[in-house]
Design a protein around this motif. Structure first.
Motif, PDB file in Angstrom:
ATOM      1  N   ILE A 256       6.577  -3.615  -7.257  1.00 21.17           N
ATOM      2  CA  ILE A 256       6.094  -2.104  -6.783  1.00 21.17           C
ATOM      3  C   ILE A 256       6.652  -0.944  -7.531  1.00 21.17           C
ATOM      4  CG2 ILE A 256       6.466  -0.555  -4.608  1.00 21.17           C
ATOM      5  CD1 ILE A 256       6.212  -3.036  -2.898  1.00 21.17           C
ATOM      6  N   THR A 257       6.108  -0.061  -8.091  1.00 20.18           N
ATOM      7  CA  THR A 257       6.366   1.014  -8.635  1.00 20.18           C
ATOM      8  C   THR A 257       6.297   2.431  -8.054  1.00 20.18           C
ATOM      9  OG1 THR A 257       4.401   1.304  -9.830  1.00 20.18           O
ATOM     10  CG2 THR A 257       6.024   0.226 -11.053  1.00 20.18           C
ATOM     11  N   TRP A 258       5.515   2.366  -6.834  1.00 24.36           N
ATOM     12  CA  TRP A 258       5.303   3.755  -5.932  1.00 24.36           C
ATOM     13  C   TRP A 258       4.723   3.092  -4.816  1.00 24.36           C
ATOM     14  CZ3 TRP A 258       0.422   4.985  -5.029  1.00 24.36           C
ATOM     15  CH2 TRP A 258      -0.657   4.756  -6.181  1.00 24.36           C
ATOM     16  N   THR A 259       4.978   3.856  -4.000  1.00 25.81           N
ATOM     17  CA  THR A 259       4.283   3.881  -2.608  1.00 25.81           C
ATOM     18  C   THR A 259       3.929   5.235  -2.000  1.00 25.81           C
ATOM     19  OG1 THR A 259       6.089   3.790  -1.186  1.00 25.81           O
ATOM     20  CG2 THR A 259       5.396   1.759  -2.080  1.00 25.81           C
ATOM     21  N   VAL A 260       2.793   5.329  -1.269  1.00 18.26           N
ATOM     22  CA  VAL A 260       2.167   6.439  -0.294  1.00 18.26           C
ATOM     23  C   VAL A 260       2.214   5.883   1.092  1.00 18.26           C
ATOM     24  CG1 VAL A 260       0.863   8.251   0.113  1.00 18.26           C
ATOM     25  CG2 VAL A 260       1.248   7.748  -2.244  1.00 18.26           C
ATOM     26  N   PRO A 261       3.215   5.868   1.886  1.00 19.51           N
ATOM     27  CA  PRO A 261       3.067   5.380   3.287  1.00 19.51           C
ATOM     28  C   PRO A 261       2.130   6.041   4.224  1.00 19.51           C
ATOM     29  CG  PRO A 261       5.260   6.145   2.589  1.00 19.51           C
ATOM     30  CD  PRO A 261       4.669   6.733   1.771  1.00 19.51           C
ATOM     31  N   ALA A 262       1.602   5.539   5.306  1.00 24.34           N
ATOM     32  CA  ALA A 262       0.455   5.913   6.060  1.00 24.34           C
ATOM     33  C   ALA A 262       0.817   4.997   7.496  1.00 24.34           C
ATOM     34  CB  ALA A 262      -0.627   5.906   5.595  1.00 24.34           C
ATOM     35  N   GLY A 263       0.176   5.530   8.470  1.00 24.96           N
ATOM     36  CA  GLY A 263       0.453   4.734  10.031  1.00 24.96           C
ATOM     37  C   GLY A 263      -0.933   5.028  10.656  1.00 24.96           C
ATOM     38  N   ASP A 264      -2.055   4.993   9.841  1.00 28.24           N
ATOM     39  CA  ASP A 264      -3.328   5.102  10.730  1.00 28.24           C
ATOM     40  C   ASP A 264      -3.450   3.841  11.240  1.00 28.24           C
ATOM     41  OD1 ASP A 264      -3.316   7.895  10.343  1.00 28.24           O
ATOM     42  OD2 ASP A 264      -4.289   7.611   8.302  1.00 28.24           O
ATOM     43  N   ARG A 265      -4.587   3.577  12.313  1.00 22.08           N
ATOM     44  CA  ARG A 265      -5.030   2.644  12.712  1.00 22.08           C
ATOM     45  C   ARG A 265      -6.368   2.613  12.853  1.00 22.08           C
ATOM     46  NH1 ARG A 265      -0.611   0.677  17.644  1.00 22.08           N
ATOM     47  NH2 ARG A 265       0.983   0.324  16.133  1.00 22.08           N
ATOM     48  N   GLY A 266      -7.183   1.603  12.702  1.00 22.50           N
ATOM     49  CA  GLY A 266      -8.659   1.535  12.908  1.00 22.50           C
ATOM     50  C   GLY A 266      -9.178   0.680  11.589  1.00 22.50           C
ATOM     51  N   LYS A 267     -10.502   0.806  11.444  1.00 28.21           N
ATOM     52  CA  LYS A 267     -11.053  -0.076  10.619  1.00 28.21           C
ATOM     53  C   LYS A 267     -11.079   0.699   9.107  1.00 28.21           C
ATOM     54  CE  LYS A 267     -15.685  -2.203   9.506  1.00 28.21           C
ATOM     55  NZ  LYS A 267     -17.137  -2.491  10.141  1.00 28.21           N
ATOM     56  N   SER A 268     -10.851   0.268   7.983  1.00 31.05           N
ATOM     57  CA  SER A 268     -10.838   0.648   6.742  1.00 31.05           C
ATOM     58  C   SER A 268     -12.220   0.766   6.271  1.00 31.05           C
ATOM     59  CB  SER A 268      -9.946  -0.160   5.777  1.00 31.05           C
ATOM     60  OG  SER A 268      -9.979   0.195   4.610  1.00 31.05           O
TER      61      SER A 268
ATOM     62  N   GLN B 139       1.311  11.212  -2.919  1.00 25.89           N
ATOM     63  CA  GLN B 139      -0.174  11.883  -1.978  1.00 25.89           C
ATOM     64  C   GLN B 139      -0.785  12.902  -2.868  1.00 25.89           C
ATOM     65  OE1 GLN B 139      -0.739  11.053   2.157  1.00 25.89           O
ATOM     66  NE2 GLN B 139      -0.402  13.350   2.146  1.00 25.89           N
ATOM     67  N   ALA B 140      -2.148  12.998  -2.851  1.00 25.09           N
ATOM     68  CA  ALA B 140      -2.638  14.145  -3.644  1.00 25.09           C
ATOM     69  C   ALA B 140      -3.073  14.984  -2.629  1.00 25.09           C
ATOM     70  CB  ALA B 140      -3.794  13.427  -4.663  1.00 25.09           C
TER      71      ALA B 140
ATOM     72  N   ASP C 104      -8.474  18.307  -5.609  1.00 27.62           N
ATOM     73  CA  ASP C 104      -7.731  18.973  -4.488  1.00 27.62           C
ATOM     74  C   ASP C 104      -8.453  18.710  -3.399  1.00 27.62           C
ATOM     75  OD1 ASP C 104     -10.236  20.767  -4.907  1.00 27.62           O
ATOM     76  OD2 ASP C 104      -8.811  22.359  -5.434  1.00 27.62           O
ATOM     77  N   GLY C 105      -9.741  17.891  -3.128  1.00 27.62           N
ATOM     78  CA  GLY C 105     -10.099  17.657  -1.914  1.00 27.62           C
ATOM     79  C   GLY C 105     -11.236  18.903  -1.387  1.00 27.62           C
ATOM     80  N   ARG C 106     -11.237  19.962  -2.209  1.00 28.46           N
ATOM     81  CA  ARG C 106     -12.223  21.057  -1.594  1.00 28.46           C
ATOM     82  C   ARG C 106     -13.502  20.533  -1.580  1.00 28.46           C
ATOM     83  NH1 ARG C 106     -14.541  25.936  -5.693  1.00 28.46           N
ATOM     84  NH2 ARG C 106     -15.886  26.749  -3.869  1.00 28.46           N
ATOM     85  N   PRO C 107     -14.262  20.928  -0.202  1.00 32.22           N
ATOM     86  CA  PRO C 107     -15.563  20.448   0.153  1.00 32.22           C
ATOM     87  C   PRO C 107     -16.377  21.155  -0.733  1.00 32.22           C
ATOM     88  CG  PRO C 107     -14.294  21.060   2.103  1.00 32.22           C
ATOM     89  CD  PRO C 107     -13.290  21.491   0.839  1.00 32.22           C
TER      90      PRO C 107
ATOM     91  N   THR D 199      -5.728  10.273  -0.353  1.00 32.14           N
ATOM     92  CA  THR D 199      -6.020  10.084  -1.978  1.00 32.14           C
ATOM     93  C   THR D 199      -4.534  10.076  -2.614  1.00 32.14           C
ATOM     94  OG1 THR D 199      -6.233  12.310  -2.171  1.00 32.14           O
ATOM     95  CG2 THR D 199      -8.168  11.375  -2.024  1.00 32.14           C
ATOM     96  N   ALA D 200      -4.421   9.390  -3.504  1.00 33.60           N
ATOM     97  CA  ALA D 200      -3.084   9.351  -4.160  1.00 33.60           C
ATOM     98  C   ALA D 200      -3.172   9.672  -5.529  1.00 33.60           C
ATOM     99  CB  ALA D 200      -2.560   7.963  -4.145  1.00 33.60           C
ATOM    100  N   ASN D 201      -2.294  10.269  -6.333  1.00 35.81           N
ATOM    101  CA  ASN D 201      -2.255  10.606  -7.566  1.00 35.81           C
ATOM    102  C   ASN D 201      -1.824   9.477  -8.565  1.00 35.81           C
ATOM    103  OD1 ASN D 201      -1.717  11.790 -10.366  1.00 35.81           O
ATOM    104  ND2 ASN D 201      -1.639  13.508  -9.534  1.00 35.81           N
ATOM    105  N   LEU D 202      -2.779   8.820  -9.345  1.00 35.85           N
ATOM    106  CA  LEU D 202      -2.413   7.647 -10.065  1.00 35.85           C
ATOM    107  C   LEU D 202      -1.436   7.841 -11.229  1.00 35.85           C
ATOM    108  CD1 LEU D 202      -5.761   5.870 -10.419  1.00 35.85           C
ATOM    109  CD2 LEU D 202      -4.173   5.203  -8.771  1.00 35.85           C
TER     110      LEU D 202
END
Length: 402
Positions: free
Chosen positions: A89-101, A131-132, A175-178, A123-126
């Protein structure tokens, strides 16, 4: 595959060490909570053979790869980046959501990894391994499919899969702009494809193309062309029978013109049940077709879409597959004496190929057995490696492409 898993490969943005510029993390489970900063012990260098354990959350998620690193999305919506040199492992972006991926998109051109669990898109910045941006749907809605191309992330979401409609959103990858959204006809399990300035959706009957910049409809497949299931890859679109159908006859396979969505001449000389397929950049479709009477086994059939001819066939039990290095990559049949190996076949020469085009097999590995529910990950670029992800006893194995 259910939710589509789209991997766009070749990450020019990462450093030669096989990870981000500033390796960031531990927390291999991708669990929620603060990221613990630790010094990476990962080995630097090019792609090598290695085996690494996966946390249960990674094993129940999805993995992809660029030419520079492996990226896994956890079933809680987090990300884990791993070194191409040793799998650590070189990096992680944690999360705690639950449900279908909704799966994982690794979009190397825009330096983004994208995943969604239930109603949250992350989203994550490669390049940096951080996290992006994130986006949250209204309560009751969930993401179902993801795609990315040309600096844009595309998502399909619905509050009721039985309604056969979904919301298609276009978001700027940086940036996720709609950018725009449309309500579209859609059938559960159908892919979301984006290439050459267009976005394609399917509703189990027809295919629709939209302009990637505006979201406006630019083409729809003719009503006389049946499209129970859409197979995409290599900038090609092919309609086949539905893999969930229970009949003994199936509609003809049809290649669609990506510009007009009109049918093009398409080879097909089998009456077996189409289940899953992959398409190479040069237009070779390899389709697993199960026996109509006994679906426990079948054949991988290769078709040259550009020249309208069948190329070859080989016996198989259903397995994952991909395309890498001009070869079709899958696992040996589960009921065969050679079981437990990675098998590669020249896309054009097939099982009868000789010399450099002859079929090749890896050594037998536990991670490739049926009971491990393995999947294949092909890194972008000419790495000469393939990664096997085992789900039952979570692990990743990088091995030279046979």
């Amino acid at each position: 595959m259910g939710a589509v898993l789209l991997v766009l490969a070749g990450c020019a943005g990462n450093t030669a060490s096989g990870g981000p510029e500033s390796p960031a993390a531990s927390s291999p489970s991708g669990a929620s909570g603060p990221t613990v900063q630790t010094a990476s012990k990962s080995v630097s260098g090019p792609w090598r053979a290695w085996t690494a354990p996966l946390s249960s959350r990674e094993a129940h998620g999805s993995c992809g790869a660029t030419a520079h690193q492996v990226v896994c999305a956890t079933d809680s919506g987090g990300f884990v980046g791993r070194s191409r040199a040793d799998g650590r492992i070189t990096w992680t972006v944690p999360a705690g959501d639950r449900g279908k991926s909704a799966g994982l998109v690794v979009d190397a051109a825009d330096e983004r990894a994208v995943t969604a669990v239930a109603g949250r898109l992350r989203t994550a910045n490669l390049r940096t391994g951080r996290q992006a941006w994130t986006r949250r749907l209204p309560t009751g809605s969930a993401y179902t499919s993801l795609g990315a191309a040309g600096g844009v992330v595309y998502t399909l979401a619905t509050s009721d899969p039985a309604s056969r409609t979904a919301v298609l959103d276009a978001l700027r990858a940086s940036d996720g702009r709609p950018l725009w959204h449309r309500t579209v006809a859609w059938s559960t399990g159908e892919p979301l494809a984006a290439f050459r300035g267009r976005v394609y959706t399917a509703d189990g009957t027809r295919v629709t193309a939209r302009d990637a910049r505006t979201g406006n409809t630019v083409a729809t497949s003719p009503t006389g062309v049946e499209c129970p299931h859409l197979v995409t890859g290599g900038h090609h679109l092919v309609c086949t029978g539905s893999p969930i159908s229970a009949g003994d006859t199936f509609p003809p396979m049809r290649r669609l013109d990506p510009a007009t969505l009109r049918p093009l001449p398409t080879p097909r000389n089998t009456i077996d049940k189409p289940v899953r397929g992959v398409i190479s950049d040069d237009g070779v479709l390899v389709l697993y077709e199960a026996g109509a009477e006994d679906t426990s086994a079948g054949n991988w059939n290769a078709y040259d879409l550009e020249h309208n001819r069948k190329l070859w066939s080989t016996y198989a039990t259903e397995a994952d597959a991909t395309v890498a290095g001009g070869r079709f990559v899958t696992f040996t049949p589960g009921n065969d004496a050679t079981r437990g190996r990675v098998l590669t076949i020249d896309l054009h020469a097939g099982p009868q190929g000789t010399g450099a085009a002859a079929p090749r097999m890896s050594a037998a590995y536990a991670q490739t057995r049926d009971g491990e529910h393995p999947v294949l990950v092909a890194p972008g670029g000419n790495t000469g490696h393939v990664v096997v992800m085992a789900r039952t006893h979570g692990s990743l194995r990088s091995l030279p492409l046979p």
